[in-house]
Enzyme design. Sequence first.
Site, short mmCIF file in Angstrom:
data_model
loop_
_atom_site.label_atom_id
_atom_site.label_comp_id
_atom_site.label_asym_id
_atom_site.label_seq_id
_atom_site.Cartn_x
_atom_site.Cartn_y
_atom_site.Cartn_z
N ARG A 18 0.91 -1.19 -0.04
CA ARG A 18 -0.23 0.05 0.09
C ARG A 18 0.85 1.25 0.05
O ARG A 18 2.12 1.37 0.43
CB ARG A 18 -1.00 0.06 1.19
CG ARG A 18 -1.93 -1.00 1.66
CD ARG A 18 -3.09 -0.71 0.78
NE ARG A 18 -4.20 -1.81 0.88
CZ ARG A 18 -4.28 -2.50 0.42
NH1 ARG A 18 -3.44 -3.09 -0.15
NH2 ARG A 18 -5.37 -3.74 0.74
N ASN A 72 12.40 0.75 13.68
CA ASN A 72 11.41 1.51 12.90
C ASN A 72 10.17 1.36 13.99
O ASN A 72 9.34 0.51 13.55
CB ASN A 72 11.03 1.25 11.69
CG ASN A 72 10.31 2.29 10.88
OD1 ASN A 72 9.71 3.16 11.52
ND2 ASN A 72 10.24 2.37 9.72
N GLU A 96 17.48 4.46 15.10
CA GLU A 96 15.92 4.88 14.72
C GLU A 96 15.98 5.00 13.29
O GLU A 96 16.66 5.88 12.81
CB GLU A 96 15.45 5.89 15.52
CG GLU A 96 13.89 6.31 15.14
CD GLU A 96 13.25 7.52 15.95
OE1 GLU A 96 14.06 8.03 16.90
OE2 GLU A 96 12.33 7.84 15.74
N HIS A 98 13.39 5.73 9.96
CA HIS A 98 11.94 6.09 9.34
C HIS A 98 12.29 5.91 7.64
O HIS A 98 13.36 6.59 7.41
CB HIS A 98 11.56 7.43 9.65
CG HIS A 98 11.31 7.36 11.20
ND1 HIS A 98 10.22 6.79 11.63
CD2 HIS A 98 11.85 8.04 11.92
CE1 HIS A 98 10.06 7.02 12.90
NE2 HIS A 98 11.14 7.68 13.16
#
Length: 141
Positions: A18, A72, A96, A98
């Site tokens: 998606r 993530n 981290e 993203h």
Amino acid sequence: MSTIYVLNGPNLNLLGKRQPDIYGRDTLDDVARLCREAAGTHEVKMLQSNWEGQIVDWIQEARDNAAAIVINPAALSHTSVAVLDALNAFDGPVIEVHISQIHKREAFRHHSYVSLRADGVIAGLGIAGYAAAVRHVVSLI
Ligand code: CA2
């Protein structure tokens, strides 16, 4: 040989299925492959859950089983003190990641609780950000 936990938060199971305009066409299996290539002889434990408590449990498990965490946290980045507290109890490096450039997106994505603990933050490099994070922790462990 050490183990690196690569943790993925809510909805990342939909990666590649998606919203390819934001998150690309690669799937979480592709991310796992990339991370294992980047890890060389180290083991990568690739995990995803839509449940905050499961992510907390895996971070606690990592205290005994992992040399580093690449995470993530997805939407939990912006909401979860529980994930932050769990990461604060982990002694090794935490990066981290993203996939999207969260600072170019809605204001609510600009703050991350996890960034208060992370030793490094990567955003906007697509799934290549995971490989960069794994390469970095490999250089530290
Ligand atoms: O850019 C990232 O990696 C994010 O952590 C992804 C999260 C979002 O809440 C963060 O603000 C930024 C969303 C993960 C949902 O992933 C999907 C992937 C494909 C299709 C639908 C959702």
